[in-house]
Design a protein around this motif. Structure first.
Motif, mmCIF file in Angstrom:
data_model
loop_
_atom_site.group_PDB
_atom_site.id
_atom_site.type_symbol
_atom_site.label_atom_id
_atom_site.label_comp_id
_atom_site.label_asym_id
_atom_site.label_seq_id
_atom_site.Cartn_x
_atom_site.Cartn_y
_atom_site.Cartn_z
ATOM 1 N N ARG A 46 76.297 -46.263 18.289
ATOM 2 C CA ARG A 46 75.737 -47.203 19.556
ATOM 3 C C ARG A 46 75.720 -48.711 19.526
ATOM 4 N N GLU A 47 75.522 -49.246 18.243
ATOM 5 C CA GLU A 47 75.739 -50.512 17.734
ATOM 6 C C GLU A 47 77.282 -50.779 17.945
ATOM 7 N N LEU A 48 78.197 -49.914 17.468
ATOM 8 C CA LEU A 48 79.674 -50.316 17.472
ATOM 9 C C LEU A 48 80.051 -50.187 19.030
ATOM 10 N N LEU A 49 79.700 -49.336 19.646
ATOM 11 C CA LEU A 49 80.030 -49.173 21.104
ATOM 12 C C LEU A 49 79.600 -50.391 21.882
ATOM 13 N N ARG A 50 78.295 -50.915 21.581
ATOM 14 C CA ARG A 50 77.829 -52.138 22.160
ATOM 15 C C ARG A 50 78.760 -53.383 21.827
ATOM 16 N N GLN A 51 78.895 -53.541 20.526
ATOM 17 C CA GLN A 51 80.119 -54.569 20.172
ATOM 18 C C GLN A 51 81.305 -54.568 20.833
ATOM 19 N N ALA A 52 81.624 -53.492 20.813
ATOM 20 C CA ALA A 52 83.198 -53.025 21.422
ATOM 21 C C ALA A 52 83.072 -53.615 23.011
ATOM 22 N N GLU A 53 81.886 -53.327 23.650
ATOM 23 C CA GLU A 53 81.790 -53.311 25.149
ATOM 24 C C GLU A 53 81.725 -54.901 25.110
ATOM 25 N N GLU A 54 81.072 -55.635 24.175
ATOM 26 C CA GLU A 54 81.115 -57.277 24.476
ATOM 27 C C GLU A 54 82.122 -57.675 24.319
ATOM 28 N N ARG A 55 83.140 -57.342 23.010
ATOM 29 C CA ARG A 55 84.271 -57.794 22.954
ATOM 30 C C ARG A 55 85.225 -57.579 24.297
ATOM 31 N N ALA A 56 85.183 -56.509 24.724
ATOM 32 C CA ALA A 56 85.973 -56.070 26.062
ATOM 33 C C ALA A 56 85.543 -57.178 27.007
ATOM 34 N N ALA A 57 84.262 -57.097 27.266
ATOM 35 C CA ALA A 57 83.760 -58.114 28.277
ATOM 36 C C ALA A 57 84.334 -59.582 28.173
ATOM 37 N N ALA A 58 84.299 -60.045 27.065
ATOM 38 C CA ALA A 58 84.663 -61.383 26.629
ATOM 39 C C ALA A 58 86.316 -61.360 26.838
ATOM 40 N N ALA A 59 86.941 -60.279 26.621
ATOM 41 C CA ALA A 59 88.214 -60.447 26.649
ATOM 42 C C ALA A 59 88.778 -60.248 28.054
ATOM 43 N N ALA A 60 87.959 -59.647 29.031
ATOM 44 C CA ALA A 60 88.209 -59.666 30.466
ATOM 45 C C ALA A 60 87.900 -60.910 31.138
ATOM 46 N N LYS A 61 86.818 -61.616 30.595
ATOM 47 C CA LYS A 61 86.198 -62.866 30.852
ATOM 48 C C LYS A 61 87.695 -63.791 30.948
ATOM 49 N N LYS A 62 88.162 -63.982 29.345
ATOM 50 C CA LYS A 62 89.067 -64.782 29.134
ATOM 51 C C LYS A 62 90.312 -64.590 29.966
ATOM 52 N N THR A 63 90.869 -63.418 30.331
ATOM 53 C CA THR A 63 91.946 -62.974 30.703
ATOM 54 C C THR A 63 91.687 -63.376 32.378
ATOM 55 N N ALA A 64 90.534 -63.226 33.059
ATOM 56 C CA ALA A 64 90.496 -63.657 34.275
ATOM 57 C C ALA A 64 90.448 -65.228 34.477
ATOM 58 N N GLN A 65 90.134 -65.948 33.555
ATOM 59 C CA GLN A 65 90.035 -67.472 33.612
ATOM 60 C C GLN A 65 91.446 -67.695 33.433
ATOM 61 N N ALA A 66 92.229 -67.196 32.450
ATOM 62 C CA ALA A 66 93.716 -67.571 32.594
ATOM 63 C C ALA A 66 94.356 -67.242 33.824
ATOM 64 N N ALA A 67 94.113 -66.001 34.524
ATOM 65 C CA ALA A 67 94.752 -65.781 35.396
ATOM 66 C C ALA A 67 94.493 -66.703 36.800
ATOM 67 N N GLU A 68 93.051 -67.236 36.657
ATOM 68 C CA GLU A 68 92.494 -68.211 37.887
ATOM 69 C C GLU A 68 93.231 -69.480 37.417
ATOM 70 N N ALA A 69 93.440 -69.957 36.320
ATOM 71 C CA ALA A 69 94.105 -71.143 35.897
ATOM 72 C C ALA A 69 95.547 -71.222 36.420
ATOM 73 N N ASP A 70 96.487 -69.704 36.052
ATOM 74 C CA ASP A 70 97.706 -69.720 36.541
ATOM 75 C C ASP A 70 97.944 -69.875 37.909
ATOM 76 N N ALA A 71 96.761 -69.247 38.851
ATOM 77 C CA ALA A 71 97.138 -69.114 40.080
ATOM 78 C C ALA A 71 96.740 -70.414 40.818
ATOM 79 N N ALA A 72 95.734 -71.273 39.911
ATOM 80 C CA ALA A 72 95.645 -72.737 40.604
ATOM 81 C C ALA A 72 96.968 -73.406 40.403
#
Length: 104
Positions: A54-80
Protein backbone atom coordinates in the motif's frame (compact mmCIF):
# COMPACT_ATOMS: atom_id res chain seq x y z
CA UNK A 1 15.74 -61.99 42.49
CA UNK A 2 14.43 -60.64 45.70
CA UNK A 3 11.08 -58.96 46.07
CA UNK A 4 12.83 -55.72 46.93
CA UNK A 5 14.88 -55.82 43.69
CA UNK A 6 11.76 -56.58 41.62
CA UNK A 7 9.95 -53.63 43.22
CA UNK A 8 12.94 -51.39 42.56
CA UNK A 9 13.08 -52.46 38.87
CA UNK A 10 9.31 -51.93 38.55
CA UNK A 11 9.63 -48.51 40.18
CA UNK A 12 12.46 -47.52 37.83
CA UNK A 13 10.49 -48.76 34.82
CA UNK A 14 7.47 -46.70 35.93
CA UNK A 15 9.64 -43.63 36.40
CA UNK A 16 11.11 -44.13 32.94
CA UNK A 17 7.60 -44.41 31.44
CA UNK A 18 6.50 -41.28 33.28
CA UNK A 19 9.59 -39.36 32.17
CA UNK A 20 9.11 -40.53 28.59
CA UNK A 21 5.44 -39.50 28.66
CA UNK A 22 6.38 -36.13 30.16
CA UNK A 23 9.12 -35.66 27.54
CA UNK A 24 6.69 -36.55 24.73
CA UNK A 25 4.08 -34.14 26.12
CA UNK A 26 6.71 -31.40 26.41
CA UNK A 27 7.89 -32.09 22.85
CA UNK A 28 4.30 -31.86 21.58
CA UNK A 29 3.85 -28.59 23.46
CA UNK A 30 7.09 -27.20 22.03
CA UNK A 31 5.94 -28.16 18.52
CA UNK A 32 2.50 -26.62 19.10
CA UNK A 33 4.06 -23.41 20.45
CA UNK A 34 6.48 -23.25 17.51
CA UNK A 35 3.65 -23.72 15.03
CA UNK A 36 1.61 -21.04 16.80
CA UNK A 37 4.55 -18.62 16.76
CA UNK A 38 5.25 -19.48 13.12
CA UNK A 39 1.64 -18.76 12.14
CA UNK A 40 1.72 -15.48 14.06
CA UNK A 41 5.00 -14.50 12.36
CA UNK A 42 3.57 -15.45 8.97
CA UNK A 43 0.50 -13.31 9.62
CA UNK A 44 2.66 -10.38 10.73
CA UNK A 45 4.79 -10.73 7.60
CA UNK A 46 1.70 -10.86 5.38
CA UNK A 47 0.34 -7.76 7.09
CA UNK A 48 3.68 -6.00 6.77
CA UNK A 49 3.87 -7.01 3.11
CA UNK A 50 0.38 -5.70 2.44
CA UNK A 51 1.21 -2.46 4.24
CA UNK A 52 4.45 -2.13 2.27
CA UNK A 53 2.49 -2.70 -0.93
CA UNK A 54 0.00 0.00 0.00
CA UNK A 55 2.85 2.38 0.82
CA UNK A 56 4.57 1.67 -2.52
CA UNK A 57 1.28 2.26 -4.33
CA UNK A 58 0.77 5.54 -2.46
CA UNK A 59 4.28 6.69 -3.37
CA UNK A 60 3.75 5.72 -7.03
CA UNK A 61 0.48 7.64 -7.10
CA UNK A 62 2.22 10.69 -5.62
CA UNK A 63 4.97 10.50 -8.24
CA UNK A 64 2.41 10.07 -11.02
CA UNK A 65 0.42 13.07 -9.76
CA UNK A 66 3.58 15.18 -9.59
CA UNK A 67 4.59 14.11 -13.10
CA UNK A 68 1.08 14.88 -14.42
CA UNK A 69 1.16 18.30 -12.77
CA UNK A 70 4.57 19.03 -14.25
CA UNK A 71 3.41 17.91 -17.70
CA UNK A 72 0.25 20.05 -17.42
CA UNK A 73 2.34 23.07 -16.41
CA UNK A 74 4.70 22.52 -19.33
CA UNK A 75 1.76 22.20 -21.73
CA UNK A 76 0.22 25.38 -20.31
CA UNK A 77 3.51 27.23 -20.78
CA UNK A 78 3.85 25.94 -24.35
CA UNK A 79 0.26 26.97 -25.11
CA UNK A 80 0.92 30.46 -23.71
CA UNK A 81 4.02 30.83 -25.90
CA UNK A 82 2.09 29.69 -28.97
CA UNK A 83 -0.73 32.15 -28.21
CA UNK A 84 1.80 34.94 -27.75
CA UNK A 85 3.51 34.09 -31.03
CA UNK A 86 0.17 33.86 -32.84
CA UNK A 87 -0.94 37.21 -31.45
CA UNK A 88 2.29 38.82 -32.71
CA UNK A 89 1.61 37.55 -36.22
CA UNK A 90 -2.13 38.27 -36.17
CA UNK A 91 -1.85 41.70 -37.74
CA UNK A 92 0.48 40.45 -40.46
CA UNK A 93 -1.81 37.51 -41.18
CA UNK A 94 -4.85 39.78 -41.38
CA UNK A 95 -3.05 42.11 -43.82
CA UNK A 96 -1.94 39.14 -45.90
CA UNK A 97 -5.51 37.80 -46.08
CA UNK A 98 -6.98 41.22 -46.92
CA UNK A 99 -4.30 41.71 -49.55
CA UNK A 100 -5.10 38.38 -51.18
CA UNK A 101 -8.83 39.04 -51.13
CA UNK A 102 -8.49 42.55 -52.57
CA UNK A 103 -6.13 41.43 -55.36
CA UNK A 104 -8.54 38.73 -56.51
Amino acid sequence: MSLEAIEKVTQVENEVRERRAAAEAEAKQIIADAEKEGQALLQRQRSAGAEAGRELLRQAEERAAAAAKKTAQAAEADAAKLRETAEKHLDAAAEFIVGRVVKH
